[in-house]
Design a protein around this motif. Structure first.
Motif, PDB file in Angstrom:
ATOM      1  N   VAL A   1      41.345  42.541  38.274  1.00 27.50           N
ATOM      2  CA  VAL A   1      40.747  43.867  38.376  1.00 27.50           C
ATOM      3  C   VAL A   1      40.224  44.319  37.011  1.00 27.50           C
ATOM      4  O   VAL A   1      39.208  45.032  36.928  1.00 27.50           O
ATOM      5  CB  VAL A   1      41.743  44.890  38.972  1.00 27.50           C
ATOM      6  N   ALA A   2      40.857  43.863  35.943  1.00 24.14           N
ATOM      7  CA  ALA A   2      40.345  44.182  34.601  1.00 24.14           C
ATOM      8  C   ALA A   2      38.977  43.532  34.396  1.00 24.14           C
ATOM      9  O   ALA A   2      38.071  44.140  33.796  1.00 24.14           O
ATOM     10  CB  ALA A   2      41.327  43.698  33.541  1.00 24.14           C
ATOM     11  N   ARG A   3      38.809  42.327  34.883  1.00 29.32           N
ATOM     12  CA  ARG A   3      37.504  41.651  34.803  1.00 29.32           C
ATOM     13  C   ARG A   3      36.446  42.428  35.578  1.00 29.32           C
ATOM     14  O   ARG A   3      35.304  42.558  35.124  1.00 29.32           O
ATOM     15  CB  ARG A   3      37.613  40.239  35.367  1.00 29.32           C
ATOM     16  N   LEU A   4      36.813  42.927  36.754  1.00 31.47           N
ATOM     17  CA  LEU A   4      35.855  43.683  37.546  1.00 31.47           C
ATOM     18  C   LEU A   4      35.445  44.970  36.831  1.00 31.47           C
ATOM     19  O   LEU A   4      34.281  45.379  36.883  1.00 31.47           O
ATOM     20  CB  LEU A   4      36.445  44.010  38.918  1.00 31.47           C
ATOM     21  N   ARG A   5      36.402  45.604  36.171  1.00 31.80           N
ATOM     22  CA  ARG A   5      36.079  46.831  35.439  1.00 31.80           C
ATOM     23  C   ARG A   5      35.125  46.559  34.280  1.00 31.80           C
ATOM     24  O   ARG A   5      34.384  47.458  33.846  1.00 31.80           O
ATOM     25  CB  ARG A   5      37.354  47.480  34.898  1.00 31.80           C
ATOM     26  N   GLU A   6      35.149  45.340  33.754  1.00 39.29           N
ATOM     27  CA  GLU A   6      34.318  44.993  32.607  1.00 39.29           C
ATOM     28  C   GLU A   6      32.890  44.610  32.989  1.00 39.29           C
ATOM     29  O   GLU A   6      32.039  44.436  32.115  1.00 39.29           O
ATOM     30  CB  GLU A   6      34.955  43.822  31.847  1.00 39.29           C
ATOM     31  N   LEU A   7      32.606  44.482  34.293  1.00 44.67           N
ATOM     32  CA  LEU A   7      31.260  44.118  34.718  1.00 44.67           C
ATOM     33  C   LEU A   7      30.285  45.233  34.356  1.00 44.67           C
ATOM     34  O   LEU A   7      30.637  46.413  34.371  1.00 44.67           O
ATOM     35  CB  LEU A   7      31.230  43.867  36.221  1.00 44.67           C
ATOM     36  N   PRO A   8      29.055  44.892  34.028  1.00 44.31           N
ATOM     37  CA  PRO A   8      28.073  45.923  33.636  1.00 44.31           C
ATOM     38  C   PRO A   8      27.887  46.951  34.733  1.00 44.31           C
ATOM     39  O   PRO A   8      27.840  46.610  35.914  1.00 44.31           O
ATOM     40  CB  PRO A   8      26.788  45.108  33.420  1.00 44.31           C
ATOM     41  N   PRO A   9      27.781  48.218  34.383  1.00 44.32           N
ATOM     42  CA  PRO A   9      27.591  49.270  35.388  1.00 44.32           C
ATOM     43  C   PRO A   9      26.189  49.229  35.973  1.00 44.32           C
ATOM     44  O   PRO A   9      25.269  48.608  35.428  1.00 44.32           O
ATOM     45  CB  PRO A   9      27.822  50.553  34.580  1.00 44.32           C
TER      46      PRO A   9
END
Length: 220
Positions: free
Chosen positions: A11-19
């Motif tokens: 989930v931390a990786r998903l949060r780091e995806l470009p907005p």
């Protein structure tokens, strides 16, 4: 190369995806792996930072109805790859990607009555991350492979087969099955489906491992 990590790291990786834009995250795995639980948790965690920005699309909503399965002689194999409306699921994924500003109704499977409820969930234009969860999303099969074109991130839940067998047996015991009926359900359907997912799924971007200590993390 598949990266092994915990659900918290994922989930931390998903949060780091470009907005910006809409992304579809596939969470696959065999029966009993905990896909629904993980998908709901991921959506709730993503919503903590941006409420209303994440939603879950369950593959199980695209089960063929029992009337169709009975007519085809497939009722005992309900849950096997060929008992799903793969064309309908593929079309829904396409619609979600190509019409991000629309309000799209999707079906949800009601396990209490073993029936998919049409239009049971609305995915609106505010949703940026859709967690798509199901056994066969990464299956290397002509009916399922076209779906992968719509996934931005893929994950596979890695659970030992012995654990899966225990969970599946406990699930049906909870529904009142015992002895011959339980054996028929497990050996005739659940275990073959489990082996199909494990053997015939293409590698995911990430393998999610329960309680994976950092010192044991590796990239196979």
């Amino acid at each position: 190369m598949t990266i092994r990590l915990s659900r918290e790291e994922f989930v931390a990786r998903l949060r780091e995806l470009p907005p910006g834009g809409r992304r579809l995250v596939a969470v696959a795995g065999p029966p009993g792996a905990g896909k629904s639980t993980l998908a709901d948790w991921l959506a709730s965690e993503l919503d903590r930072a941006s409420p209303g920005r994440a939603a879950v699309l369950p593959m199980d909503g695209f089960h063929f109805d029992d009337m169709v399965l009975e007519a085809r002689g497939d009722r005992p194999r309900k849950g096997a790859p060929h008992t799903f409306d793969t064309g309908g699921l593929t079309a829904t994924l396409k619609r979600l990607v190509e019409n991000p500003r629309g309000e799209i109704a999707v079906p949800v499977f009601d396990r209490a009555i073993e029936i998919a409820r049409a239009g049971a969930r609305i995915i609106g234009p505010d949703v940026e991350t859709i967690v798509v969860e199901g056994n066969y999303l990464l299956l290397d099969d002509p009916a399922w492979s076209p779906m992968r074109a719509f996934f931005d991130v893929t994950a596979f839940i890695d659970v030992p087969e012995a654990t899966l067998r225990e969970r599946l047996a406990a699930r049906w015991v909870g529904y009142g099955l015992a002895e011959e009926a339980l054996d028929a359900k497990l050996e005739g359907n659940d275990f073959p489906n489990m082996r199909t997912v494990i053997a015939d799924s293409v590698p995911a971007d990430f393998a999610i491992v329960e309680e994976l200590p950092a010192k044991h993390r590796r990239e196979p």
